[in-house]
Motif scaffolding. Sequence first.
Motif, PDB file in Angstrom:
ATOM      1  N   ILE A 184      30.051 -26.440 -20.399  1.00 49.86           N
ATOM      2  CA  ILE A 184      28.775 -27.149 -20.241  1.00 49.86           C
ATOM      3  C   ILE A 184      28.989 -28.660 -20.276  1.00 49.86           C
ATOM      4  O   ILE A 184      28.084 -29.415 -20.618  1.00 49.86           O
ATOM      5  N   ASN A 192      31.750 -24.760 -26.577  1.00 44.70           N
ATOM      6  CA  ASN A 192      31.737 -23.980 -27.814  1.00 44.70           C
ATOM      7  C   ASN A 192      33.166 -23.759 -28.330  1.00 44.70           C
ATOM      8  O   ASN A 192      34.142 -24.199 -27.711  1.00 44.70           O
TER       9      ASN A 192
ATOM     10  N   GLY B 147      20.735 -26.147 -24.561  1.00 42.94           N
ATOM     11  CA  GLY B 147      21.908 -27.014 -24.627  1.00 42.94           C
ATOM     12  C   GLY B 147      22.240 -27.691 -25.945  1.00 42.94           C
ATOM     13  O   GLY B 147      23.220 -28.419 -26.025  1.00 42.94           O
ATOM     14  N   VAL B 150      25.699 -25.114 -29.655  1.00 44.40           N
ATOM     15  CA  VAL B 150      26.658 -24.069 -29.278  1.00 44.40           C
ATOM     16  C   VAL B 150      27.094 -23.338 -30.537  1.00 44.40           C
ATOM     17  O   VAL B 150      27.003 -23.872 -31.644  1.00 44.40           O
ATOM     18  N   ALA B 231      22.831 -21.827 -26.889  1.00 46.99           N
ATOM     19  CA  ALA B 231      22.882 -23.026 -26.054  1.00 46.99           C
ATOM     20  C   ALA B 231      23.889 -22.999 -24.916  1.00 46.99           C
ATOM     21  O   ALA B 231      23.632 -23.552 -23.850  1.00 46.99           O
ATOM     22  N   PHE B 232      25.040 -22.355 -25.115  1.00 46.18           N
ATOM     23  CA  PHE B 232      26.038 -22.336 -24.041  1.00 46.18           C
ATOM     24  C   PHE B 232      25.482 -21.569 -22.847  1.00 46.18           C
ATOM     25  O   PHE B 232      25.486 -22.054 -21.724  1.00 46.18           O
ATOM     26  N   ASN B 235      22.493 -23.416 -21.240  1.00 52.29           N
ATOM     27  CA  ASN B 235      22.887 -24.529 -20.403  1.00 52.29           C
ATOM     28  C   ASN B 235      23.493 -24.038 -19.088  1.00 52.29           C
ATOM     29  O   ASN B 235      23.264 -24.638 -18.025  1.00 52.29           O
TER      30      ASN B 235
END
Lengths: 335, 335
Positions: A184, A192, B147, B150, B231-232, B235
């Motif tokens: 990302i 991550n 986003g 993570v 979030a990963f 995104n």
Amino acid sequence: MSQIIRIAIDAMGGDYAPVEVVKGAVDAVKEHDNIKVILVGDSDGIKDELSRHEYKKEQIEVVHTTEVISCNEGPVEAIRRKKDSSLVVALKMVKDGKADAAISAGSTGAVLVGGQVITGKIRGIKRAPLATVIPTMKGVSLLIDCGANVDARSEHLVQFAQMGSIYMERVVGVKNPKVSLVNIGEEEAKGNALVKEVFPMLKELDTINFAGNIEPREIFDGETDVVLCEAFVGNVILKLAEGLSSTLIHAIKDGIMSSTRGKIGGLLIKPALKDVLKMFDASEYGGAPLLGLNGLVVKMHGNSKAKEVRVAIGQCIAFMEQGINDKIREQLGKK
Amino acid sequence: MSQIIRIAIDAMGGDYAPVEVVKGAVDAVKEHDNIKVILVGDSDGIKDELSRHEYKKEQIEVVHTTEVISCNEGPVEAIRRKKDSSLVVALKMVKDGKADAAISAGSTGAVLVGGQVITGKIRGIKRAPLATVIPTMKGVSLLIDCGANVDARSEHLVQFAQMGSIYMERVVGVKNPKVSLVNIGEEEAKGNALVKEVFPMLKELDTINFAGNIEPREIFDGETDVVLCEAFVGNVILKLAEGLSSTLIHAIKDGIMSSTRGKIGGLLIKPALKDVLKMFDASEYGGAPLLGLNGLVVKMHGNSKAKEVRVAIGQCIAFMEQGINDKIREQLGKK
């Protein structure tokens, strides 16, 4: 190569089985002299379909089975219980050396589980990833792992990168393919825990051409050849792309059809729109191979028709002729 | 509501700062009597721009700062070092109660870090997720977390589900919004360790209307209101959708322009195509709020223009008028 390549096909898997599976097999044997297709499933139904076609009888064999695994069954349980299902028998033929490859358009879960459990992995391969060729603005890329191993670790991704690279070079024909890690952000420090751990490991590999991170926005630009990610993310990419392109095309069609002016314009742009749709049409690219197995297992889309079956058979031929598994064994296998 | 809502804007953030930021602020104060906008940044540049517009002087204040955080800087370091940057000062105004909300089109990383570190979270909120409204075939949905965090854990996702639900109900106006968990299969047993752990936790919550798993293919159909993920993955969804729609539209345009027939047709369908593009145009929906903070921080796209700034200001007004943070504190906060 004078050796005959033997391909077992789950003739009961997919929305159009067995009719389209049989038709695709017939088309393939007409195209290739050096193959034998083994159609696995209900022999009455298969033979009935075969009787509608002309082909060299010695190139197609029918193996009768009495069970079918449906998409609604738990894959682990189904594989264990339905020993006489078309899928299990086809996979077992590969395991037993009676076939070089197996193809199925049936339950994805069952193909993935069966591939790993029945056919078995190459010694030294920790997980078998599912790879799929995706269309881009510049041709095609390989998305790996697109759905087989959720919660994979960095050591698995490192193997996926190498196997994907070998496949892309030898089957798709891309010299020294670029491998990019889905992240990302572009910088090494982004992402991550998993991608941060795997990035330096990929950088150190001298068996691949690592090109750093790729942001999801750029995947369909086609600037890289192997798009590497873990299976949850890979499956999100694959399914979202399918869903969104169909949503967009529908929205555009609806918009066009809502006025007379649009309708006339729509007729005029139809050939152009068709070309674009064809570009993004997965049927051109066969099925998704499960890599790292003793043999080859290819998962086709559930809605595959004769054309996809024929293309997937061609894919298996290329896989065998190019000695992909020998190369994987040489690079990653254990003695 | 008779109280004045005070909104601090990072006037130096984004590709079109300060020109478009100033213009958007002027447009917003013309629309809303009950707000005051504080433009934070280089006062000479801002005042120069302001002099081109007519507006009620008491509604816009300028706060001078000497530094700017760029997108190429490490966000953690930048936030710590650049105390007199437009972003840090704007965020600090929210922390100190001098503003109710802060808006920035600058570095995403710096906004996310600064929001959590400077503005600070509501007591009891473990992580502040970034949420964004995405267009669908049926209207809009809220993608959360898109986003910010993570490697989030299940307990974080449970809070995201609740905050997203509150936002969707009160700011976007959807009654009893459906919350769906992004997964690579519909059944509860599918997915990776995180989603398998969070699914039963969501099922037990009586503060949300949990609708089960959603496959990525269906996200843009618009059948759900809150699209929940870590979030990963969030995104990836956001960026892939942006990239793929632009790729598809370009491919269609190129196809149309490659023949005379297509060109004429293209002219005729232009209005229809424009409507579709507008439907998928993020500028209609303002910025992405960082939820769970003491105050509100909104991240705008880097290429935001006056319109997006005006819409984001409207978003802040709705957030305040609807008492979102009171509701979050009541449901999730600790005394």
